[in-house]
Design a protein around this motif. Structure first.
Motif, short mmCIF file in Angstrom:
data_model
loop_
_atom_site.label_atom_id
_atom_site.label_comp_id
_atom_site.label_asym_id
_atom_site.label_seq_id
_atom_site.Cartn_x
_atom_site.Cartn_y
_atom_site.Cartn_z
N ALA A 729 -4.98 -13.23 -66.52
CA ALA A 729 -4.30 -12.55 -65.41
C ALA A 729 -5.11 -12.68 -64.13
CB ALA A 729 -4.10 -11.09 -65.75
N LYS A 730 -4.36 -12.99 -62.99
CA LYS A 730 -5.10 -13.22 -61.75
C LYS A 730 -4.73 -12.21 -60.67
CE LYS A 730 -5.94 -18.11 -62.41
NZ LYS A 730 -4.94 -18.96 -63.08
N ASN A 731 -3.47 -11.74 -60.71
CA ASN A 731 -3.01 -10.85 -59.64
C ASN A 731 -2.70 -9.47 -60.21
OD1 ASN A 731 -3.12 -13.09 -57.90
ND2 ASN A 731 -1.05 -13.68 -58.58
N PHE A 732 -3.11 -8.45 -59.41
CA PHE A 732 -2.97 -7.08 -59.92
C PHE A 732 -2.46 -6.13 -58.85
CE2 PHE A 732 -6.53 -9.19 -62.03
CZ PHE A 732 -6.15 -9.13 -63.35
N GLN A 733 -1.97 -5.02 -59.36
CA GLN A 733 -1.56 -3.92 -58.47
C GLN A 733 -1.82 -2.64 -59.23
OE1 GLN A 733 2.62 -3.74 -57.54
NE2 GLN A 733 2.27 -3.08 -55.43
N GLY A 734 -2.28 -1.61 -58.56
CA GLY A 734 -2.51 -0.36 -59.27
C GLY A 734 -3.40 0.58 -58.50
N TYR A 735 -3.46 1.81 -59.01
CA TYR A 735 -4.26 2.85 -58.34
C TYR A 735 -5.74 2.45 -58.28
CZ TYR A 735 -0.21 5.99 -58.80
OH TYR A 735 1.01 6.55 -58.72
N TYR A 736 -6.14 1.61 -59.25
CA TYR A 736 -7.53 1.17 -59.30
C TYR A 736 -7.93 0.51 -57.97
CZ TYR A 736 -11.62 -1.62 -60.67
OH TYR A 736 -12.86 -2.21 -60.71
N TYR A 737 -6.97 -0.22 -57.39
CA TYR A 737 -7.27 -0.93 -56.14
C TYR A 737 -6.92 -0.06 -54.94
CZ TYR A 737 -7.03 -4.45 -59.71
OH TYR A 737 -7.22 -5.12 -60.87
N CYS A 738 -5.71 0.46 -55.02
CA CYS A 738 -5.26 1.29 -53.88
C CYS A 738 -3.95 1.99 -54.24
CB CYS A 738 -5.05 0.37 -52.66
SG CYS A 738 -4.56 1.29 -51.19
N LYS A 739 -3.91 3.26 -53.92
CA LYS A 739 -2.64 3.98 -54.10
C LYS A 739 -1.74 3.63 -52.93
CE LYS A 739 -3.81 7.82 -57.00
NZ LYS A 739 -3.68 9.24 -57.27
N PRO A 740 -0.38 3.85 -53.05
CA PRO A 740 0.49 3.62 -51.89
C PRO A 740 0.05 4.51 -50.74
CG PRO A 740 1.78 3.89 -53.89
CD PRO A 740 0.38 4.27 -54.23
N LYS A 741 -0.09 3.91 -49.54
CA LYS A 741 -0.60 4.65 -48.38
C LYS A 741 0.26 4.39 -47.17
CE LYS A 741 -5.53 4.74 -49.46
NZ LYS A 741 -6.79 4.06 -49.17
N LYS A 742 0.19 5.37 -46.25
CA LYS A 742 0.87 5.16 -44.97
C LYS A 742 0.16 4.05 -44.23
CE LYS A 742 2.51 9.85 -44.34
NZ LYS A 742 2.28 11.10 -43.65
N LEU A 743 0.86 3.42 -43.32
CA LEU A 743 0.31 2.29 -42.59
C LEU A 743 -1.03 2.63 -41.92
CD1 LEU A 743 1.27 -0.67 -41.42
CD2 LEU A 743 1.58 0.67 -39.35
N LYS A 744 -1.06 3.79 -41.26
CA LYS A 744 -2.28 4.14 -40.52
C LYS A 744 -3.47 4.47 -41.43
CE LYS A 744 -0.70 8.82 -39.88
NZ LYS A 744 0.01 9.73 -39.07
N GLU A 745 -3.18 4.72 -42.75
CA GLU A 745 -4.27 5.04 -43.69
C GLU A 745 -4.82 3.79 -44.39
OE1 GLU A 745 -2.24 7.73 -46.24
OE2 GLU A 745 -2.29 9.37 -44.80
N LEU A 746 -4.12 2.66 -44.16
CA LEU A 746 -4.53 1.44 -44.86
C LEU A 746 -5.85 0.90 -44.30
CD1 LEU A 746 -1.21 -0.59 -45.21
CD2 LEU A 746 -2.54 0.43 -47.06
N THR A 747 -6.73 0.46 -45.22
CA THR A 747 -7.99 -0.19 -44.77
C THR A 747 -8.13 -1.49 -45.55
OG1 THR A 747 -9.10 1.15 -46.41
CG2 THR A 747 -9.33 1.86 -44.10
N PRO A 748 -8.74 -2.49 -44.94
CA PRO A 748 -8.89 -3.75 -45.68
C PRO A 748 -9.83 -3.57 -46.88
CG PRO A 748 -9.67 -3.94 -43.40
CD PRO A 748 -9.34 -2.53 -43.61
N ILE A 749 -9.51 -4.18 -48.00
CA ILE A 749 -10.39 -4.11 -49.18
C ILE A 749 -11.33 -5.30 -49.11
CG2 ILE A 749 -10.50 -4.13 -51.70
CD1 ILE A 749 -7.64 -3.05 -51.69
#
Ligand code: C2E
Ligand code: CA
Ligand code: CA
Length: 750
Positions: A729-749
């Motif tokens: 597996a190469k691509n992931f999504q989940g709370y481990y990386y980032c929970k859904p956030k409002k645009l202004k709360e997003l920060t680059p990982i």
């Protein structure tokens, strides 16, 4: 039952209404015809009276004419007598005169006496009947006028009523007065001039100068009447009646000499007197009508009208009775049709509603079951409508058998039946009925499985309102159908859920307008932790209900059609946010939006995407649409066409929630997709389940073969990430990386 809107009336009420509406026009016709008959009778009474008055007027005119003519003819006769002695009388001898007079009397047979007087009143010659001597008054009056003067009528036992008429004449320069004795009735021809058919009761000729009668019908019974003048008071009264009723003074009436109709002293309605003044002889001619004659005549025509009227009413009653009977029969037939289902012949929804209302009123125990034939449309589609109808008839037959057990059954919708009973064992009986439908029905050579769900309302829920009871039973049925339970009994929690859902629905309608919805983003990361995509997830924060999760409001939006408005909102926000995202990440990541099955069939949604791609010159791969596999239930081919069109625009397609339901590996090969998202449930507890891991490995492998990207959702910890990485597996999504956030709360990982 929800389809029932207008209830039929009660039998008794319907009959009463039919009776009222039938007899109302009859009563109106009866009233108006009665009024018509009364008015008509009144008018005809008046017109008959007017008519008879006209007849009497012409009679009086005729009679007066007659009298004038007769007197004129006697005047001429007197002139002839004068001419007979034109050489003078004085020198003639008596026998000559006698002979001459005898001759003259003989040639006019009605004359019963002729006398010639000298100027001083001495009899010169006389022949025949001569009732009385000439009075000085008459002598003077006669000499003073060129007309004849009428003497009073005199009753003689032998000759009857006799009148003497005087006229002065110049014979050989000497004045003589000649008198003629004439029988009154003969001269005036009175009896012949009148006829009782005209309703004339009496005729009177009355002398104005001395108040004596010249002629009166009453004279037949009382000859003395001619010897006394009429009471002056009565005369004055009569004159005042005449003046009052004609509106003219007596002198004018006399000078006009026209017949006048008036009510004389003590005359009743229906009787009247017609008078006319004969000015030459100062006589009042009066005809009195026969009251009885007129009344009788009027009564005869009245009887005719009333008989006709009664005949008309009888015919009318007959007609209206037959209308009422027909109507009544029609009402009964209509009532039957309204109360019964046309196909199965069992009771209808209308009947059931009424029946329930009555039972509620009489405070009976209320238990209802709604039976819904879920697969009827499939049966219709597979076997035809006739078989579908047969299935319904068979079901009804089974249900009707239970009526012996004090159950009432009805067909309340196309594929819905209702059962009522007050029995405590109701739920048990319904279970038994449902069990009897577990066997396939044999119809026209085929065995048909029927799938019935039942919603139950039992009396222990204390509702005593028809609409509430029906709604509760329907809610229980809805739950049974949604949750695929054969039988669901209504509980107050079902109603609470329903009310909550209704409230949500109402609130959701205004959510966009009130700016209660907004978009959050959840990144998808690659094996190096690099954010290559952001999934847009819709959020709803209601002022009363707080945050409502999309799992709750998205299905409501889908079922109410509000999903279109919400999807457009997400699309607009995402396009607006793209530039801001690129400033956060210093590159422009792909944005993924979730779309529901309904959107796949919404042409305007496609043209909107097309529009956006063109106007914003979106590069290939800038936008991804995430579709869940559930949309393929309605057919892969149809959806594939739409998906191809989308991809032609450079928009990517991701198959969301893979592995959660209808997934098949075949789909991966046949669908025009770019990405597969393995569902969270699929990867749960993957560390303990070797088979699951193997399956994931195979899917990843297959996807690599098919050049499809694979994203694994729901990664909550590093361990899961490592295990999945170990199977490729190469691509992931989940709370481990980032929970859904409002645009202004997003920060680059990093
Ligand atoms: P989805 O498309 O499968 O979205 C992923 C859901 O999983 C999101 O829930 C997300 O918050 C949640 N999630 C992500 N990472 C984790 C994790 O590590 N652990 C757990 N337990 N959950 C995780 P969300 O936002 O509540 O959305 C639920 C569903 O609602 C979505 O499932 C999607 O089907 C639907 N949805 C959300 N937004 C939209 C939208 O704009 N349009 C449509 N049609 N559906 C939407
Ligand atoms: Ca998704
Ligand atoms: Ca998902």
């Amino acid at each position: 039952m929800s389809r029932i809107s207008n209830k039929p009336m009660d039998n008794d009420k319907a009959a009463l209404k039919a009776k009222q509406t039938t007899w109302l026009p009859f009563i109106l016709i009866l009233l108006s015809s009665t009024i018509f008959v009364i008015v008509f009778s009144f008018n005809s009474f008046n017109s008959m009276l007017a008519n008879i008055k006209e007849v009497h007027k012409s009679r009086v005119a005729f009679l007066s004419n007659n009298i004038n003519n007769r007197i004129n003819s006697y005047e001429s006769y007197i002139d002839i007598v004068g001419m007979a002695f034109d050489s003078g009388i004085r020198h003639l001898d008596e026998s000559y005169i006698d002979n001459k007079i005898e001759y003259l009397v003989d040639i006019k047979e009605e004359i019963i006496g002729l006398t010639i007087y000298s100027e001083s009143g001495v009899i010169v010659a006389s022949k025949g009947f001569h009732p009385y001597d000439i009075s000085n008054e008459i002598l003077n009056t006669t000499k003073s006028t060129s007309h004849s003067v009428l003497g009073r009528s005199y009753f003689d036992q032998k000759k009857g009523l006799v009148m003497v008429m005087y006229k002065s004449l110049k014979i050989n320069r000497e004045t003589y007065i000649i008198s003629l004795s004439i029988p009154v009735e003969d001269i005036f021809n009175i009896q012949k001039s009148t006829s009782t058919s005209d309703g004339i009761n009496s005729i009177t000729l009355w002398r104005e100068n001395d108040y004596y009668f010249q002629y009166t019908d009453r004279g037949k019974d009382d000859q003395n009447i001619y010897n006394t003048p009429v009471d002056k008071r009565l005369v004055e009264e009569s004159i005042s009646h005449l003046e009052n009723q004609s509106g003219k003074k007596i002198d004018i009436l006399k000078s006009e000499g026209e017949p006048i109709v008036y009510l004389a002293n003590n005359e009743e309605r229906g009787s009247f007197t017609t008078s006319m003044f004969l000015s030459d002889y100062k006589l009042w001619l009066a005809l009195k009508s026969n009251e009885q004659h007129f009344n009788q005549k009027f009564f005869q025509s009245l009887v005719r009208y009333i008989s006709l009227y009664l005949f008309f009413i009888i015919i009318l009653i007959f007609i209206f009775r037959s209308i009422k009977n027909r109507r009544h029969n029609y009402e009964i037939q209509t009532q039957y049709l309204v109360d019964h289902d046309y196909l199965t012949g069992i009771k209808s929804a209308y009947f059931f509603d009424r029946f329930l209302s009555k039972n509620i009123e009489s405070r009976k125990e209320i238990n209802i079951a709604l039976l819904y034939v879920e697969n009827l449309s499939t049966v219709n589609a597979l076997h035809g409508h006739l078989i579908g109808d047969q299935v319904l008839i068979r079901i009804s037959k089974v249900l009707v058998e239970y009526e012996n057990m004090d159950l009432t059954v009805a067909r309340v919708g196309g594929n819905e039946f209702a059962i009522y009973s007050s029995l405590a064992s109701f739920e048990y009986i319904i279970g038994e009925i449902l069990a009897s439908f577990s066997e396939p029905i044999h119809c026209d050579g085929s065995y048909i499985e029927i799938n019935i769900y039942s919603g139950l309302f039992l009396n222990d829920v204390k509702t005593k309102n028809l609409n509430d009871i029906k709604r509760n039973a329907n809610l229980a049925l809805d739950k049974a159908r949604n949750e695929k339970l054969p039988l669901c009994r209504f509980e107050t929690s079902i109603l609470d859920d329903f009310i909550h859902k209704s409230t949500l629905t109402e609130e959701l309608k205004l959510a966009v307008e009130r700016q209660e919805v907004y978009v959050c983003y959840q990144p998808k990361v690659d094996q190096y932790g690099h954010i290559y995509s952001l999934e847009a997830l819709l959020r709803w924060s209601n002022r009363k209900l707080g945050n409502i999760p999309p799992d709750v409001f998205i299905p409501i939006a889908e079922s109410t059609g509000m999903i279109h408005e919400l999807s457009r909102f997400v699309l607009e926000v995402v396009i607006k946010d793209r530039l801001k995202l690129s400033s956060i990440y210093s590159y422009c990541p792909n944005v993924a939006i979730n779309i529901s099955a309904l959107q796949m069939f919404d042409k305007s949604y496609f043209s909107e995407i097309e529009n956006i791609v063109r106007t914003h010159s979106l590069p290939k791969g800038a936008l991804t649409l995430e579709l869940t596999e559930s949309i393929f239930i309605s057919g892969v081919d149809r959806i594939s066409q739409s998906m191809k069109k989308i991809r032609a625009l450079g928009v990517l397609i991701s198959l969301d929630d893979f592995g959660s339901g209808y997934s098949s590996l075949n789909m991966l090969a046949s669908l025009p997709i770019d990405e597969v998202k393995l569902d969270r449930i699929f990867v749960n507890e993957v560390s303990d389940n070797k088979n699951k891991l193997l399956a994931i490995k195979n899917i990843i492998h297959l996807c690599n073969e098919l050049s499809l990207d694979v994203v694994i959702e729901g990664i909550e910890d590093e361990g899961t990430e490592k295990i999945l990485q170990s199977v490729g597996a190469k691509n992931f999504q989940g709370y481990y990386y980032c929970k859904p956030k409002k645009l202004k709360e997003l920060t680059p990982i990093t």
